[in-house]
Design a protein around this motif. Structure first.
Motif, PDB file in Angstrom:
ATOM      1  N   ALA A 133       0.891  -1.260  -0.308  1.00  0.00           N
ATOM      2  CA  ALA A 133      -0.149   0.272  -0.042  1.00  0.00           C
ATOM      3  C   ALA A 133       0.965   1.390   0.015  1.00  0.00           C
ATOM      4  O   ALA A 133       0.590   2.182  -0.286  1.00  0.00           O
ATOM      5  CB  ALA A 133      -0.396   0.028   1.119  1.00  0.00           C
ATOM      6  N   TRP A 136      -0.002   3.579  -2.648  1.00  0.00           N
ATOM      7  CA  TRP A 136      -1.425   3.775  -2.631  1.00  0.00           C
ATOM      8  C   TRP A 136      -1.568   4.704  -2.540  1.00  0.00           C
ATOM      9  O   TRP A 136      -0.709   5.602  -1.751  1.00  0.00           O
ATOM     10  CB  TRP A 136      -2.483   2.273  -2.383  1.00  0.00           C
ATOM     11  N   GLU A 140      -6.187   4.298   1.017  1.00  0.00           N
ATOM     12  CA  GLU A 140      -5.834   3.041   0.733  1.00  0.00           C
ATOM     13  C   GLU A 140      -4.626   2.524   2.117  1.00  0.00           C
ATOM     14  O   GLU A 140      -4.140   0.907   2.726  1.00  0.00           O
ATOM     15  CB  GLU A 140      -5.413   2.161  -0.388  1.00  0.00           C
ATOM     16  N   ASP A 143      -5.922   2.425   5.528  1.00  0.00           N
ATOM     17  CA  ASP A 143      -6.350   0.867   5.757  1.00  0.00           C
ATOM     18  C   ASP A 143      -6.338   0.018   5.633  1.00  0.00           C
ATOM     19  O   ASP A 143      -6.204  -0.796   6.811  1.00  0.00           O
ATOM     20  CB  ASP A 143      -7.560   1.268   5.309  1.00  0.00           C
TER      21      ASP A 143
END
Length: 230
Positions: A133, A136, A140, A143
């Protein structure tokens, strides 16, 4: 102070509930007192007893009224009780984070003592997802970070800790996304905190409770300091 009076035809239960709530909040029926009976209320409001009964049941569910067997219905609070998720949504993210620290530091130590092979697999996967991630967006990445912490808490095998973390996570999410974006934490280090998180996962897998506790506290204290200064 308003007085009771006939209600419009619809929606009767909602109107009856609002009128009874108003009587309580404005002090017509102080906390500890018994409210009038169904027949009296129905006559005052111009509705049927079943409508009054539903309104009373609604207010009882909010914590304002309580039925006492053989005695009647009593006022036990002059304001509706706010549910836990609503209180968390309203709370300052720093206050939530302080409680998160209390939960996760203990959970990390327990995870190191109790992790199973399935937990180790889940932790490795969560760490790999967090690492992936790094390329990203901020949402994201946050998360994936929360998912890793959730895996650590789950490895403690205490359902109360797991449920508490689950309650806090949604309230934390947006605050952390805003923090990452505001301070541009990932500008130079896209995988912000990767070394610390990798060390935490390693400590849990190796059963080193003291290290897991220390690393979790250091990670969360650093983020809390950023939140306070943001």
């Amino acid at each position: 102070m308003s007085s009771l009076g006939p209600l419009r035809p619809s929606p009767l239960v909602d109107q009856a509930t609002a009128h009874l709530r108003e009587q309580i909040t404005q002090g017509a029926w102080p906390v500890g007192t018994k409210i009038p009976g169904e027949t009296t209320l129905a006559k005052s409001l111009g509705v049927g007893r079943s409508t009054v009964r539903e309104a009373v049941r609604t207010l009882a569910a909010t914590g304002m009224l309580q039925s006492r067997q053989g005695a009647g219905i009593f006022v036990v609070a002059d304001r509706p009780q706010e549910d836990w998720p609503a209180r968390l949504r309203r709370a300052a993210v720093t206050d939530i984070y302080e409680v998160r620290m209390l939960i996760e530091v203990q959970a990390a130590r327990l995870a190191a003592e109790r992790r199973t092979e399935d937990d180790i697999t889940a932790l490795d996967a969560a760490m790999a997802a967090r690492r992936a991630a790094s390329g990203w967006g901020d949402a994201e990445f946050v998360d994936a970070d929360i998912a890793l912490h959730r895996a650590v808490v789950a490895a403690a095998h205490n359902p109360v800790l797991t449920d508490l973390f689950g309650e806090f996570a949604p309230a934390l999410r947006q605050g952390l996304i805003d923090l990452v974006d505001l301070l541009d934490l990932r500008a130079e280090h896209p995988g912000h905190g990767e070394d610390t998180h990798a060390a935490l996962v390693r400590a849990v897998i190796e059963g080193d409770g003291a290290a897991a506790e220390r690393l979790t506290r250091a990670d969360l204290e650093a983020t809390l300091a950023l939140l306070r200064g943001a």
